[in-house]
Design a protein around this motif. Structure first.
Motif, mmCIF file in Angstrom:
data_model
loop_
_atom_site.group_PDB
_atom_site.id
_atom_site.type_symbol
_atom_site.label_atom_id
_atom_site.label_comp_id
_atom_site.label_asym_id
_atom_site.label_seq_id
_atom_site.Cartn_x
_atom_site.Cartn_y
_atom_site.Cartn_z
ATOM 1 N N CYS A 55 -5.176 14.283 6.817
ATOM 2 C CA CYS A 55 -4.693 12.650 7.003
ATOM 3 C C CYS A 55 -4.610 12.207 8.433
ATOM 4 O O CYS A 55 -5.012 10.931 8.741
ATOM 5 C CB CYS A 55 -3.874 12.624 6.646
ATOM 6 N N CYS A 58 -6.331 10.043 11.529
ATOM 7 C CA CYS A 58 -6.349 8.428 11.388
ATOM 8 C C CYS A 58 -4.546 8.412 10.850
ATOM 9 O O CYS A 58 -4.678 7.708 12.165
ATOM 10 C CB CYS A 58 -7.000 8.165 9.958
ATOM 11 N N HIS A 59 -3.512 8.677 10.512
ATOM 12 C CA HIS A 59 -2.335 8.552 10.576
ATOM 13 C C HIS A 59 -0.821 9.593 11.517
ATOM 14 O O HIS A 59 -1.888 10.671 11.679
ATOM 15 C CB HIS A 59 -2.034 9.079 8.976
ATOM 16 N N LYS A 122 7.874 2.710 0.498
ATOM 17 C CA LYS A 122 7.443 2.198 -0.408
ATOM 18 C C LYS A 122 7.589 3.324 -2.151
ATOM 19 O O LYS A 122 6.959 3.863 -3.318
ATOM 20 C CB LYS A 122 5.616 1.993 -0.132
ATOM 21 N N TYR A 126 5.007 5.893 -5.329
ATOM 22 C CA TYR A 126 3.391 4.949 -4.839
ATOM 23 C C TYR A 126 2.230 5.725 -3.895
ATOM 24 O O TYR A 126 0.957 5.401 -4.612
ATOM 25 C CB TYR A 126 4.430 3.527 -4.364
ATOM 26 N N THR A 152 -7.639 -2.353 -0.847
ATOM 27 C CA THR A 152 -7.628 -1.729 0.502
ATOM 28 C C THR A 152 -8.419 -0.772 1.813
ATOM 29 O O THR A 152 -9.676 -1.032 1.531
ATOM 30 C CB THR A 152 -6.652 0.268 0.447
ATOM 31 N N ALA A 153 -8.984 -1.196 3.282
ATOM 32 C CA ALA A 153 -9.918 -0.920 4.095
ATOM 33 C C ALA A 153 -9.581 0.823 4.418
ATOM 34 O O ALA A 153 -10.128 1.568 4.778
ATOM 35 C CB ALA A 153 -8.257 -1.670 5.504
ATOM 36 N N MET A 154 -8.723 1.871 3.394
ATOM 37 C CA MET A 154 -8.335 3.091 3.646
ATOM 38 C C MET A 154 -9.914 3.515 2.895
ATOM 39 O O MET A 154 -10.584 3.083 1.945
ATOM 40 C CB MET A 154 -7.443 3.324 2.844
#
Ligand code: HEC
Length: 243
Positions: A55, A58-59, A122, A126, A152-154
């Protein structure tokens, strides 16, 4: 009379639950629960590894430093440096993604959000559902779509692990069920565990103090118990002469 009151209370409490379980129309994925446990340190360690490997490209987790993660999860500094801190970053740095916002924008049309507070905004369920409901969709730019976040764009970045499942929809567009598609490296149960560990880590990252708060709580209760005994002994002592 009292019996009646008790029955009435029980009924009142049970009513919303009956309603909730009456919602058969909602497809079962909406009832999936992350079921993660912050007290499970091994799970948190696996989750940290998952996050850094799958992850962090990107995050970011911009409120947490690598070192804090190491301390909280019992991972030694040299192990952190060798496995979890990306090349070029220091162990005292915050967990920021290496991807420049401009590149992210060009690739996804959106900057991947910082995930520090995602489980708080969220919910853990979720995120668990989001990571488990990617499905093949030829019409989507990424080749996959998602039930929890339609359109979603992911991209389905975990497709190597989970594989890519097919989704079956009814005539009216209602989701019906998943079917096997391209297989992944993990079994369904192993993938569940992977996602659960990752969500567990994200919940920890949302509030690192939660871990120590639980331990402090135990000491506070022990102190109060001890204090009760002392207070009782004191009372005995003071009242001895009065009788
Ligand atoms: C290739 C880049 C990339 C990788 C790797 C990636 N994501 Fe994402 N992620 C994105 C983008 C882009 C979005 C924004 C999606 C949107 O808003 O449609 C996103 C959004 C999210 C969201 C927010 C969903 C929401 O409701 O707003 C979560 C949660 C998330 N990602 C979790 C993860 C986790 C966990 C991993 C690692 C297993 C991961 N992502 C790996 C690109 C990525």
């Amino acid at each position: 009379m009292r019996k009646l009151a008790i029955i009435a209370t029980v009924l009142a409490l049970a009513a919303p639950a009956a309603f909730a379980s009456g919602g058969e129309a909602t497809a079962s994925w909406q009832q999936w629960h992350a079921g993660n446990a912050l007290g499970d340190r091994a799970s948190l360690q696996r989750g940290a590894r998952n996050f850094m490997n799958w992850c962090a490209g990107c995050h970011s987790l911009k409120y947490v430093r690598y070192q804090r993660i190491g301390t909280d999860l019992g991972i030694a500094d040299d192990v952190m440096k060798a496995n979890l801190v990306p090349p070029g970053a220091k162990i005292t740095d915050y967990v920021v993604s290496a991807m420049p916002a401009s590149l992210a924008n060009a690739s996804f049309g959106i900057v991947p959000p910082d995930l520090s507070l995602i489980t708080r905004s969220k919910g853990t369920d979720y995120v668990y559902r989001f990571l488990k409901t990617f499905y093949a969709d030829a019409a989507a730019a990424t080749g996959t779509n998602n039930l929890a976040l339609p359109g979603t764009a992911m991209p389905h970045v975990l497709s190597d692990l989970q594989g890519v499942q097919q989704a079956v929809f009814a005539q009216d567009g209602q989701f019906e069920k998943f079917e096997d598609g391209v297989p992944g490296q993990l079994t369904a149960a192993q993938y569940d565990a992977f996602v659960r560990d990752t969500v567990n880590f994200l919940e920890y990252a949302g509030e690192p103090a939660k871990l120590s708060r639980a331990t402090i709580g135990i000491w506070v209760v022990l102190y109060l118990l001890l204090f009760t005994v002392i207070a009782w002994l004191l009372k005995q002592e003071y009242w001895k002469d009065v009788h």
